[in-house]
Design a protein around this motif. Structure first.
Motif, mmCIF file in Angstrom:
data_model
loop_
_atom_site.group_PDB
_atom_site.id
_atom_site.type_symbol
_atom_site.label_atom_id
_atom_site.label_comp_id
_atom_site.label_asym_id
_atom_site.label_seq_id
_atom_site.Cartn_x
_atom_site.Cartn_y
_atom_site.Cartn_z
ATOM 1 N N ARG A 1 41.170 -43.107 11.651
ATOM 2 C CA ARG A 1 40.739 -42.491 12.994
ATOM 3 C C ARG A 1 39.653 -41.577 13.103
ATOM 4 N N GLN A 2 39.219 -41.141 12.146
ATOM 5 C CA GLN A 2 37.874 -40.295 12.047
ATOM 6 C C GLN A 2 36.977 -40.794 11.157
ATOM 7 N N HIS A 3 36.369 -42.087 11.608
ATOM 8 C CA HIS A 3 35.159 -42.720 10.891
ATOM 9 C C HIS A 3 35.256 -42.808 9.549
ATOM 10 N N GLY A 4 36.589 -43.030 8.871
ATOM 11 C CA GLY A 4 36.792 -43.312 7.741
ATOM 12 C C GLY A 4 36.326 -41.837 6.726
ATOM 13 N N SER A 5 36.661 -41.007 7.407
ATOM 14 C CA SER A 5 36.329 -39.664 6.541
ATOM 15 C C SER A 5 37.444 -38.434 6.432
ATOM 16 N N ALA A 6 37.797 -38.065 5.287
ATOM 17 C CA ALA A 6 38.717 -36.883 5.147
ATOM 18 C C ALA A 6 38.033 -35.758 5.059
ATOM 19 N N GLU A 7 36.847 -35.776 4.919
ATOM 20 C CA GLU A 7 35.987 -34.525 4.745
ATOM 21 C C GLU A 7 34.719 -34.674 5.546
ATOM 22 N N ARG A 8 34.532 -33.664 6.447
ATOM 23 C CA ARG A 8 33.498 -34.012 7.520
ATOM 24 C C ARG A 8 32.147 -34.189 6.879
ATOM 25 N N TYR A 9 31.562 -35.213 7.293
ATOM 26 C CA TYR A 9 30.349 -35.905 6.980
ATOM 27 C C TYR A 9 30.364 -36.605 5.450
ATOM 28 N N TYR A 10 31.527 -36.786 4.977
ATOM 29 C CA TYR A 10 31.689 -37.622 3.894
ATOM 30 C C TYR A 10 32.896 -38.689 4.132
ATOM 31 N N HIS A 11 32.375 -40.098 4.032
ATOM 32 C CA HIS A 11 33.017 -41.257 4.464
ATOM 33 C C HIS A 11 33.430 -42.176 3.434
ATOM 34 N N ASP A 12 34.667 -42.379 3.325
ATOM 35 C CA ASP A 12 35.245 -42.958 2.302
ATOM 36 C C ASP A 12 35.143 -44.746 2.567
ATOM 37 N N ALA A 13 35.351 -45.087 4.047
ATOM 38 C CA ALA A 13 35.492 -46.107 4.516
ATOM 39 C C ALA A 13 34.763 -46.217 5.688
ATOM 40 N N ILE A 14 34.614 -47.479 6.187
ATOM 41 C CA ILE A 14 34.167 -47.704 7.729
ATOM 42 C C ILE A 14 35.432 -47.742 8.746
ATOM 43 N N GLY A 15 35.388 -46.740 9.218
ATOM 44 C CA GLY A 15 36.559 -46.259 10.216
ATOM 45 C C GLY A 15 36.291 -46.563 11.797
ATOM 46 N N TYR A 16 37.103 -45.601 12.330
ATOM 47 C CA TYR A 16 36.687 -45.756 13.966
ATOM 48 C C TYR A 16 36.882 -44.361 14.661
ATOM 49 N N ASN A 17 36.561 -44.294 15.820
ATOM 50 C CA ASN A 17 36.498 -43.092 16.694
ATOM 51 C C ASN A 17 37.865 -43.259 17.300
ATOM 52 N N SER A 18 38.931 -42.700 16.866
ATOM 53 C CA SER A 18 40.074 -43.113 17.521
ATOM 54 C C SER A 18 41.017 -41.748 17.348
ATOM 55 N N ARG A 19 40.784 -40.665 18.353
ATOM 56 C CA ARG A 19 41.524 -39.243 18.185
ATOM 57 C C ARG A 19 42.239 -39.107 19.284
#
Length: 371
Positions: free
Chosen positions: A210-228
């Motif tokens: 839901r947050q761009h594939g990110s668990a930590e801000r500016y670090y992205h583990d997957a291609i995600g979405y902007n769905s908050r």
């Protein structure tokens, strides 16, 4: 005019409480994934009995992100119903997977007796819809899924407040997806959605997606979405949650009155079937009749709104012509598309308004169902 879904009355009734929560949100200064979203997720988890709840931007995203988090993708098949809002199948297609339709039963939900024949080597999940608030046959569906190694994702977007054999809808499959669209039993002043699951790994993937594939801000583990889900919508929903139990009782009381007063009008029209062990949420109350269009005209002449859900089943939508389905493939769904009609329903529908709706239908039936 008697509205089909008198939604604005609910918000007007709670306007002061809603504005107070909005003001508090403004003062707190956290507007995305703040304390009110966390509180809503906690309350929703408690309400459904699932261990985790992940709020997202809308009900469609709830379906898309859940299927994505479950690993559904190109080449996969998902079995679902042809009689639902388009978003059910759209979510499958959006991920490059293929919806495989199976006809419905007398509850207007996925017919478990037809599922097994539709399973192939590419089938990865079953996506039942609890249509209009009535639970699908989850015991049978889950049994098939367990036997064939499939996931069950519940499309519970219309079914907040429903339960199946004492268990809250959404908590029975691997995950359950809800919508907070204004017309839902628990709706906000805009879009919103939430996913519930008892699988901690799935919940973690959903939070990252839901947050761009990110668990930590500016670090992205997957291609995600902007769905908050916005903090403001969470604030509104927390207010409505305090009313929803009483409002669910009112919905069921209205449905009971419709059932008792309209059942004698058969064969001109029929009331919806309800199944043992399934607590209906009555997001909509739909009758069926071969004379649906004439009934709708009679209601309209008496300033009563009604609704057609859904005029064209999913397998006959232009967007799905490439799947090769044809008229006659799913006769139950096709008949309901011709005959189902939603009557006014909502917790603030007055007794007088319901009496007028019933009187119009009784008059229509007594005249033999004109036209």
């Amino acid at each position: 005019m008697i509205e089909l879904m008198p939604i604005s009355r609910q918000f007007r009734l709670l306007k002061d409480d809603i504005l107070a929560e909005i003001s508090d949100t403004i003062e707190q200064g956290q507007y995305i994934l703040g304390p009110k979203v966390k509180k809503l997720e906690s309350r929703f988890s408690e309400q459904t009995g699932a261990k985790h709840a992940v709020a997202v931007a809308n009900g469609t995203d709830a379906l898309v992100l859940t299927l994505d988090a479950c690993g559904i993708g190109p080449g996969d098949e998902v079995i679902t119903t042809p009689y639902s809002f388009f978003a059910t199948a759209e979510a499958v297609s959006r991920l490059g997977a293929t919806p495989v339709f199976v006809d419905i039963d007398r509850s207007w939900n996925l017919d478990p007796e037809r599922i097994e024949a539709a399973i192939t080597a590419r089938t990865k999940a079953i996506l039942p819809v609890h249509l209009f608030g009535q639970p699908a046959a989850l015991d049978d569906i889950q049994s098939i899924a367990d036997r064939r190694g499939l996931l069950v994702v519940e499309d519970a977007c219309q079914a907040f407040g429903a339960s199946y054999r004492g268990k809250s809808i959404g908590s029975i499959g691997h995950a359950g997806c809800f919508s907070f669209f204004p017309s839902k039993n628990l709706g906000t002043l805009g879009d919103g959605g939430i996913v519930v699951t008892s699988d901690p790994e799935l919940a973690g993937r959903l939070r990252r997606l839901r947050q761009h594939g990110s668990a930590e801000r500016y670090y992205h583990d997957a291609i995600g979405y902007n769905s908050r889900l916005d903090e403001l919508h969470a604030a509104i929903l927390l207010v409505l949650l305090n009313k929803v139990e009483a409002w669910m009782k009112k919905r069921r009381a209205i449905a009971k009155t419709y059932d008792e007063r309209l059942r004698p009008l058969k064969p001109v029209l029929e009331v919806p079937a309800t199944e043992e062990g399934r607590l209906h949420a009555y997001n909509l109350y739909c009758i069926t009749s071969p004379k649906r269009d004439s009934i709708r005209e009679a209601l309209s002449k008496n300033n009563v709104q009604s609704g057609v859900y859904y005029p064209r089943p999913l397998h006959l939508q232009q967007a799905y012509t490439s799947l090769g389905y044809a008229v006659g493939d799913f006769p139950v769904a096709e008949r309901l598309s011709r005959e189902a009609l939603a009557l006014p329903m909502g917790p603030l529908l007055t007794d007088q308004e319901q009496e007028l709706v019933i009187a119009v239908l009784q008059d229509f039936a007594e005249k033999g169902g004109a036209k």
